[in-house]
Design a protein around this motif. Structure first.
Motif, PDB file in Angstrom:
ATOM      1  N   GLY A 145       0.807  -1.202   0.000  1.00 58.40           N
ATOM      2  CA  GLY A 145       0.000   0.000   0.000  1.00 58.40           C
ATOM      3  C   GLY A 145       0.853   1.269   0.000  1.00 58.40           C
ATOM      4  N   PHE A 146       0.246   2.357   0.401  1.00 58.42           N
ATOM      5  CA  PHE A 146       0.946   3.640   0.461  1.00 58.42           C
ATOM      6  C   PHE A 146       0.544   4.349   1.748  1.00 58.42           C
ATOM      7  CE2 PHE A 146      -3.094   4.501  -1.541  1.00 58.42           C
ATOM      8  CZ  PHE A 146      -3.502   5.685  -0.980  1.00 58.42           C
ATOM      9  N   TRP A 147       1.412   5.280   2.192  1.00 58.28           N
ATOM     10  CA  TRP A 147       1.177   6.043   3.423  1.00 58.28           C
ATOM     11  C   TRP A 147       0.595   7.409   3.078  1.00 58.28           C
ATOM     12  CZ3 TRP A 147       1.599   3.900   8.131  1.00 58.28           C
ATOM     13  CH2 TRP A 147       2.333   2.719   8.258  1.00 58.28           C
ATOM     14  N   TYR A 158      -2.259   4.227   6.561  1.00 54.90           N
ATOM     15  CA  TYR A 158      -1.762   3.242   5.594  1.00 54.90           C
ATOM     16  C   TYR A 158      -2.938   2.732   4.778  1.00 54.90           C
ATOM     17  CZ  TYR A 158       0.447  -0.922   3.636  1.00 54.90           C
ATOM     18  OH  TYR A 158       0.940  -1.888   2.773  1.00 54.90           O
ATOM     19  N   CYS A 159      -2.892   2.907   3.440  1.00 55.56           N
ATOM     20  CA  CYS A 159      -3.985   2.555   2.547  1.00 55.56           C
ATOM     21  C   CYS A 159      -3.528   1.427   1.605  1.00 55.56           C
ATOM     22  CB  CYS A 159      -4.453   3.763   1.738  1.00 55.56           C
ATOM     23  SG  CYS A 159      -5.017   5.152   2.751  1.00 55.56           S
ATOM     24  N   ARG A 160      -4.427   0.452   1.390  1.00 55.15           N
ATOM     25  CA  ARG A 160      -4.081  -0.686   0.532  1.00 55.15           C
ATOM     26  C   ARG A 160      -5.369  -1.313   0.013  1.00 55.15           C
ATOM     27  NH1 ARG A 160      -3.104  -6.340   1.779  1.00 55.15           N
ATOM     28  NH2 ARG A 160      -1.841  -7.304   0.116  1.00 55.15           N
ATOM     29  N   SER A 161      -5.309  -1.804  -1.232  1.00 54.22           N
ATOM     30  CA  SER A 161      -6.437  -2.517  -1.828  1.00 54.22           C
ATOM     31  C   SER A 161      -6.089  -3.998  -1.866  1.00 54.22           C
ATOM     32  CB  SER A 161      -6.719  -1.989  -3.249  1.00 54.22           C
ATOM     33  OG  SER A 161      -7.773  -2.704  -3.854  1.00 54.22           O
ATOM     34  N   PRO A 162      -6.502  -4.751  -0.825  1.00 53.27           N
ATOM     35  CA  PRO A 162      -6.109  -6.163  -0.775  1.00 53.27           C
ATOM     36  C   PRO A 162      -6.886  -7.048  -1.750  1.00 53.27           C
ATOM     37  CG  PRO A 162      -7.493  -5.616   1.093  1.00 53.27           C
ATOM     38  CD  PRO A 162      -7.275  -4.342   0.346  1.00 53.27           C
ATOM     39  N   GLU A 163      -8.116  -6.647  -2.121  1.00 53.39           N
ATOM     40  CA  GLU A 163      -8.960  -7.415  -3.029  1.00 53.39           C
ATOM     41  C   GLU A 163      -9.642  -6.440  -3.983  1.00 53.39           C
ATOM     42  OE1 GLU A 163      -9.118 -10.589  -3.229  1.00 53.39           O
ATOM     43  OE2 GLU A 163      -8.090 -11.211  -1.391  1.00 53.39           O
ATOM     44  N   PRO A 164     -10.071  -6.942  -5.147  1.00 54.13           N
ATOM     45  CA  PRO A 164     -10.801  -6.054  -6.075  1.00 54.13           C
ATOM     46  C   PRO A 164     -12.069  -5.512  -5.411  1.00 54.13           C
ATOM     47  CG  PRO A 164     -10.111  -8.081  -7.189  1.00 54.13           C
ATOM     48  CD  PRO A 164      -9.847  -8.285  -5.740  1.00 54.13           C
ATOM     49  N   GLY A 165     -12.275  -4.181  -5.576  1.00 53.39           N
ATOM     50  CA  GLY A 165     -13.479  -3.559  -5.036  1.00 53.39           C
ATOM     51  C   GLY A 165     -13.409  -3.248  -3.556  1.00 53.39           C
TER      52      GLY A 165
END
Length: 521
Positions: A145-147, A158-165
């Motif tokens: 992810g990104f900070w 801390y932001c992250r897209s672990p799964e689609p949607g």
């Protein structure tokens, strides 16, 4: 204090400057510097950087795993797992379709900024809120992810897209991460620092904030010889090193001896000048004090006494009314001289610190009334209307009647001498909760603002002349103020639109009285 500032203080300052200058001139400093071992320091920096990279990778792995598992576990299980990961304060999950989730593993949610997705719920406080781009939901899942910065420098998102949607945002308290990292490094650094400690190097390991977590070497001098930074999740750490510096200091004996002789000579000269000046000023003050207290105000009343006695003697047989009038004037001048002598004696006892008050059983209103009666004829002869509201009755109390008489007489005397043109004097007295309050007011020229505090100083006067009578020694208000303070009260000049208003407040202590059996019955 003025003689001290004129003589002693400048001489002492000059002596100190001579000694300081002499010490600086006699100082001889020799420095020997040992360069820091760059090879050992670089080895320490490599080991430190590798350990910090390992810690960051371990923490990020746990954080990424938490963002993935949070999609499938219920809130209670997510909270349990998040509480085991240092620094996690809040988890926000934004699905493309469905309701947003908020998971708070700690009790600090109230102080956290709001985090919302653009186009959804409007934050209450936009100044501190974090609004994420809605386009993040349309992107592909990312391995990392990104900070995102927040209004609190120690709080990062801390932001992250672990799964689609899905988009997961985690609030991380970097201060806690830094504290946990510091605790780990305090033990870990013992081994890497051992070679540097044995070699006598001077090294300090410093976190992004706060004091150094580890340091070796007894002393550091001047700027660092080497700074090796390491950037981590919790901030920028650095290793600082100094060259070895040994300063050998010596002094030239001849220079110090000359400076000491000059300094001692200045101090002795200042003391001699101070004693001589103090003796001279004391003698001058005694002469001026004697002239001001006696000569200045005795001449006019004595002349008036002599003149009125002569005229009374001449008119005794042929003009008895005029003779009585002249004798009345003689009585007034005698009372004026008595007040002058009383003020001088009181001031003299105050200067010698022998003034003592003697509270006696009395009715304060009666004391004030008797004092006013002594001034009544002189005030009326000058055309001054007397408006008195004096509480004559009441329970007796303990009060220094002589001091109250002297204060009241001085206030009325000032009206007689300086405010007779106003043609009015008001005197009020009453008891308020065990406190005698006496006010004397007039319709005279008043007292300028610049002189309101100065008039309570000895020998200070506002005007230099009056229509008749003595011009005053300038002791009346000074003595009255001092007597009021000694009685536990105050004498103050009130603000008024016309003339002057003086208020006296002194406590009146209750006194015990013996009663007979008949009175008690």
């Amino acid at each position: 204090m003025r003689p001290a500032f004129i003589t002693i203080v400048p001489m002492l300052a000059a002596a100190v400057l001579v000694m300081v200058g002499g010490e600086r001139m006699a100082r001889r400093d020799v420095e020997s510097r040992t360069p820091a071992d760059r090879g050992r320091l670089l080895d320490l920096a490599d080991s430190f950087r590798s350990e910090m990279v390992r810690l960051d990778a371990l923490y990020m792995g746990h954080l990424d795993e938490l963002t993935r598992r949070a999609l499938y576990l219920d809130d209670r299980k997510v909270e349990a797992e998040a509480s085991t990961l240092t620094g996690v304060k809040l988890i926000r999950i934004f699905p493309a379709n469905g309701k947003d989730r908020t998971i708070s593993p700690s009790l600090t949610q109230g102080r956290l900024p709001e985090v919302e997705l653009e186009g959804r719920k409007r934050p209450l406080d936009r100044s501190t809120a974090v609004v994420l781009d809605a386009g993040l939901l349309d992107g592909k899942p990312s391995a990392g992810g990104f900070w995102h910065a927040t209004s609190d420098p120690d709080l990062r998102l801390y932001c992250r897209s672990p799964e689609p949607g899905f988009l997961t945002a985690v609030f991380v308290d970097l201060a806690e991460v830094r504290e946990r990292t510091t605790a780990h490094l305090a033990d870990w650094l013992q081994v890497p620092l051992t070679p540097l400690r044995e070699a006598g190097e001077r090294v300090s390991i410093e976190p992004p904030q706060g004091p150094a977590i580890a340091s070796i070497g007894s002393s550091t001098h001047g700027p660092s010889a080497l700074i090796l930074p390491t950037r981590t999740i919790s901030g920028d750490w650095q290793i600082r090193a100094w060259d070895g510096l040994v300063v050998t200091r010596s002094h030239d004996a001849a220079t110090l001896a000359v400076a000491t002789v000059f300094a001692v000579a200045l101090v002795v000269s200042g003391m001699l000048l101070f004693l001589q000046q103090k003796r001279t000023l004391k003698q001058a003050a005694e002469r001026v004090s004697f002239v001001n207290r006696v000569s200045h105000d005795l001449g006019t009343p004595l002349t008036s006494l002599s003149l009125n006695l002569d005229l009374a003697c001449e008119a005794m047989a042929s003009r008895p009314e005029e003779a009585r009038h002249r004798l009345g004037l003689v009585g007034e001048e005698i009372e004026r001289l008595a007040r002058l002598v009383a003020n001088v004696l009181t001031f003299s006892r105050h200067e010698r610190d022998t003034l003592e008050l003697k509270p006696v059983r009395c009715v304060p209103g009666e004391v004030v009334e008797r004092t006013l009666d002594g001034f009544r004829s002189a005030l009326e002869r000058r055309g001054i209307e007397i408006d008195s509201q004096i509480l004559r009755a009441g329970e007796p109390g303990l009060l220094d009647a002589d001091a109250l008489t002297q204060i009241t007489g001085n206030l009325l005397s000032n009206v007689e001498k300086y405010a007779s043109a106003g043609g009015w004097v008001g005197i009020e007295s009453e008891l308020r909760a065990g406190m005698l309050v006496l006010e004397v007011s007039d319709h005279g020229p008043g007292i300028p603002e610049a002189a309101r505090q100065r008039i309570f100083e000895p020998f200070e006067r506002v005007v230099d002349s009056t229509n008749e009578g003595s011009s005053g020694t300038g002791l009346g208000l000074a003595i009255s103020g001092d007597l009021a303070r000694r009685m536990g009260g105050t004498l103050e000049l009130l603000t008024s639109e016309q003339g002057a208003v003086f208020r006296l407040r002194v406590p009146v202590r209750p006194c015990l009285a013996l009663s007979s059996q008949t009175d008690a019955a």
